[in-house]
Each structure stands twice: as structure tokens, then as C-alpha cells.
Design a protein around this motif. Structure first.
Motif, mmCIF file in Angstrom:
data_model
loop_
_atom_site.group_PDB
_atom_site.id
_atom_site.type_symbol
_atom_site.label_atom_id
_atom_site.label_comp_id
_atom_site.label_asym_id
_atom_site.label_seq_id
_atom_site.Cartn_x
_atom_site.Cartn_y
_atom_site.Cartn_z
ATOM 1 N N PHE A 34 27.992 18.789 -22.169
ATOM 2 C CA PHE A 34 26.668 18.387 -22.672
ATOM 3 C C PHE A 34 26.102 19.523 -23.512
ATOM 4 O O PHE A 34 26.409 20.696 -23.250
ATOM 5 C CB PHE A 34 25.728 18.084 -21.488
ATOM 6 C CG PHE A 34 25.987 16.774 -20.810
ATOM 7 C CD1 PHE A 34 25.575 15.588 -21.390
ATOM 8 C CD2 PHE A 34 26.656 16.725 -19.590
ATOM 9 C CE1 PHE A 34 25.804 14.381 -20.752
ATOM 10 C CE2 PHE A 34 26.897 15.522 -18.962
ATOM 11 C CZ PHE A 34 26.474 14.350 -19.542
ATOM 12 N N PRO A 35 25.275 19.207 -24.528
ATOM 13 C CA PRO A 35 24.828 17.871 -24.953
ATOM 14 C C PRO A 35 25.904 17.101 -25.726
ATOM 15 O O PRO A 35 26.895 17.691 -26.156
ATOM 16 C CB PRO A 35 23.645 18.184 -25.863
ATOM 17 C CG PRO A 35 23.956 19.529 -26.426
ATOM 18 C CD PRO A 35 24.688 20.280 -25.335
ATOM 19 N N VAL A 36 25.684 15.780 -25.871
ATOM 20 C CA VAL A 36 26.625 14.934 -26.601
ATOM 21 C C VAL A 36 25.890 14.225 -27.737
ATOM 22 O O VAL A 36 24.663 14.085 -27.706
ATOM 23 C CB VAL A 36 27.267 13.874 -25.668
ATOM 24 C CG1 VAL A 36 28.101 14.541 -24.595
ATOM 25 C CG2 VAL A 36 26.205 12.974 -25.063
ATOM 26 N N GLU A 37 26.651 13.787 -28.724
ATOM 27 C CA GLU A 37 26.056 13.079 -29.856
ATOM 28 C C GLU A 37 26.227 11.575 -29.664
ATOM 29 O O GLU A 37 27.327 11.085 -29.396
ATOM 30 C CB GLU A 37 26.713 13.513 -31.161
ATOM 31 C CG GLU A 37 26.039 12.887 -32.389
ATOM 32 C CD GLU A 37 26.630 13.388 -33.702
ATOM 33 O OE1 GLU A 37 26.669 12.575 -34.650
ATOM 34 O OE2 GLU A 37 27.069 14.557 -33.762
ATOM 35 N N VAL A 38 25.137 10.836 -29.812
ATOM 36 C CA VAL A 38 25.150 9.365 -29.706
ATOM 37 C C VAL A 38 24.299 8.796 -30.841
ATOM 38 O O VAL A 38 23.131 9.156 -30.989
ATOM 39 C CB VAL A 38 24.597 8.881 -28.348
ATOM 40 C CG1 VAL A 38 24.525 7.347 -28.327
ATOM 41 C CG2 VAL A 38 25.437 9.392 -27.201
ATOM 42 N N ALA A 39 24.898 7.931 -31.650
ATOM 43 C CA ALA A 39 24.191 7.249 -32.739
ATOM 44 C C ALA A 39 23.432 8.236 -33.626
ATOM 45 O O ALA A 39 22.266 8.013 -33.977
ATOM 46 C CB ALA A 39 23.240 6.198 -32.173
ATOM 47 N N GLY A 40 24.085 9.359 -33.955
ATOM 48 C CA GLY A 40 23.495 10.308 -34.886
ATOM 49 C C GLY A 40 22.463 11.228 -34.290
ATOM 50 O O GLY A 40 21.760 11.940 -35.032
ATOM 51 N N ASP A 41 22.320 11.231 -32.950
ATOM 52 C CA ASP A 41 21.359 12.122 -32.320
ATOM 53 C C ASP A 41 22.036 12.863 -31.174
ATOM 54 O O ASP A 41 23.060 12.414 -30.645
ATOM 55 C CB ASP A 41 20.156 11.341 -31.792
ATOM 56 C CG ASP A 41 18.902 12.205 -31.713
ATOM 57 O OD1 ASP A 41 19.035 13.442 -31.838
ATOM 58 O OD2 ASP A 41 17.812 11.636 -31.520
ATOM 59 N N THR A 42 21.465 14.008 -30.775
ATOM 60 C CA THR A 42 22.054 14.836 -29.724
ATOM 61 C C THR A 42 21.277 14.655 -28.423
ATOM 62 O O THR A 42 20.034 14.702 -28.422
ATOM 63 C CB THR A 42 22.037 16.327 -30.125
ATOM 64 O OG1 THR A 42 22.748 16.485 -31.357
ATOM 65 C CG2 THR A 42 22.704 17.181 -29.051
#
Length: 250
Positions: free
Chosen positions: A113-121
Motif C-alpha cells: 500500500f498505497p495502490v492505484e485504482v481508477a487513476g487515483d492512489t
């Protein structure tokens, strides 16, 4: 007994029956109201004129039913559009939640973590909050799908009821038209009396439908408005954290 006195006695007896016995009064008023003031005697005296009057009443019923059908059709299209929207919302929320689950499991196992999802962290905590919101949106979409499915079914049921009344009314108008010329010669034949009784049943049935669904569009619109209000007033907080964690760890 003198004729005038006998007539007076009969008049008084009739007046007492009309005012003191509700059943008698209801039946008398019902018959007169159904045909806009036509009495049994008037029908027997001039059945041709009555046929014209009955046909016009049935035609007015049909016009009202057709107008209600058109409005119901619009309500059905609106409900179907809403239904399609919430089905899309449900599918999208489900896909996103499933994608996040995979990211969460991978990051949890590796501590990445953190991870990127749909262009956000997202940190772990933010990722859980995101899933809470998605699960809430899924539950809302599913509930709205059930609501609008019921509305579409109810609208269609009302439309079918109106279709039935229109078909029956048109049939009786055709029968009345066919008898119109005959009664000018035969007056009130047994066959004609039977037909008039059937017409009475149709007019009464039409009246019940119109009374029951005097404003079918408004009742459906109220239902849809209530659903939309519920959706808009739904709390912004997502599903419980425990529910989100259970989903992510499933």
C-alpha cells in the motif's frame, strides 16, 4: 277509494321507500346516474334515443381510457429508463468493487500500500472506505431495480385493464348500432332488453375502473417521486466497515 287519493297514497309510499330504505334509494339513483337521467319508463318509451345516449356514454368512456393509456405509456417509458439506469449502475459498481478486491488482496499479501485504482492512489483505509461506498451504491441500485420493476408491471397491468374495457365497450357500441334501426320498429323486444342490461353492466364496469384509477398517472408518478426522494436522501456514509472487509477478504 278515489283514484286521486290512491295516486296520493302510492306517491307517499314511494317517497317513504326512497327516503327510508338505503338499498332502494341506492339502486334507483345508480340506474339514473349511470345513464344521465334515463329512467326505465323513458327507455321503454324511446329505446332508440336511449341507444344513442348509451353509445355516446360508452364513447366518452373509451376516450377517457385511451387518454389514460397514453399517459400510462409515458410513465412506463420513464420507469423503464430508470430501470435501465440502475441496472447499469449496479453493473458498474459490481465491476469496480470486484477490481478493488483483487488490488486489495494483492496489496495486503505483499504490504504494497498505497495502490492505484481508477487513476487515483489509495491507502488501505481509503480503499476500505471506497468499497463501503460502492457496496452502498450496489444495495441502492438493487433496491431501485426492484422498485421500478414493480412499477413497470403495475403500469402494464393497468394498461391491460384499460384495453379490456375499451374492447368490451366497442363491442357493445357495435351491438347497439346494429339494434338501433330495429328498435324503431319493434320497440323493446326481449332481445333488446337483454342487450340493454348488458350495456348497463359495461357502463357500470367502466365507471368502477374510472373511479378506481381516476388519476392512474398521478399515483404512479407519486410512487416514482417517492423512490427518487428516497434515493436522493440516502445517507452518504457507505456500508459498515465490517461489511466492506468481509467483501474484500471473501
Amino acid at each position: 277509494m278515489k283514484p286521486k287519493f290512491l295516486i296520493f297514497i302510492l306517491f307517499v309510499a314511494g317517497l317513504i321507500a326512497y327516503t327510508q330504505f338505503p338499498g332502494f334509494k341506492a339502486k334507483a339513483e345508480n340506474f339514473v346516474n349511470q345513464y344521465g337521467g334515463w329512467t326505465t319508463e323513458a327507455i321503454e318509451k324511446d329505446p332508440a334515443a336511449f341507444i344513442t345516449s348509451a353509445s355516446e356514454k360508452l364513447k366518452k368512456n373509451i376516450a377517457s381510457f385511451e387518454e389514460a393509456k397514453a399517459a400510462l405509456g409515458e410513465s412506463k417509458r420513464t420507469a423503464e429508463t430508470k430501470l435501465a439506469k440502475f441496472k447499469t449502475d449496479l453493473g458498474q459498481a459490481d465491476l469496480l468493487a470486484t477490481a478493488i478486491k483483487e488490488k486489495y488482496k494483492t496489496a495486503k499479501a505483499s504490504g504494497a500500500f498505497p495502490v492505484e485504482v481508477a487513476g487515483d492512489t489509495y491507502t488501505e483505509e481509503k480503499l476500505i472506505q471506497q468499497v463501503e461506498l460502492l457496496l452502498t451504491e450496489k444495495a441502492n441500485a438493487q433496491a431501485r431495480i426492484e422498485d421500478y420493476t414493480k412499477i413497470v408491471a403495475q403500469v402494464e397491468e393497468k394498461r391491460q385493464t384499460l384495453n379490456t374495457q375499451i374492447a368490451v365497450s366497442k363491442t357493445k357500441i357495435d351491438e347497439l348500432d346494429a339494434k338501433a334501426a330495429m328498435v324503431k320498429v319493434d320497440k323493446m323486444s326481449a332481445d333488446m332488453a337483454t342487450l340493454l342490461a348488458q350495456v348497463n353492466d359495461v357502463v357500470e364496469s367502466n365507471g368502477k375502473v374510472l373511479a378506481k384509477d381516476s388519476d392512474p398517472v398521478r399515483s404512479l408518478q407519486d410512487m416514482m417521486t417517492a423512490i427518487e426522494t428516497t434515493t436522493k436522501n440516502a445517507p452518504e456514509a457507505g456500508a459498515p466497515k465490517s461489511e466492506a472487509l468481509a467483501f474484500l477478504n471473501d
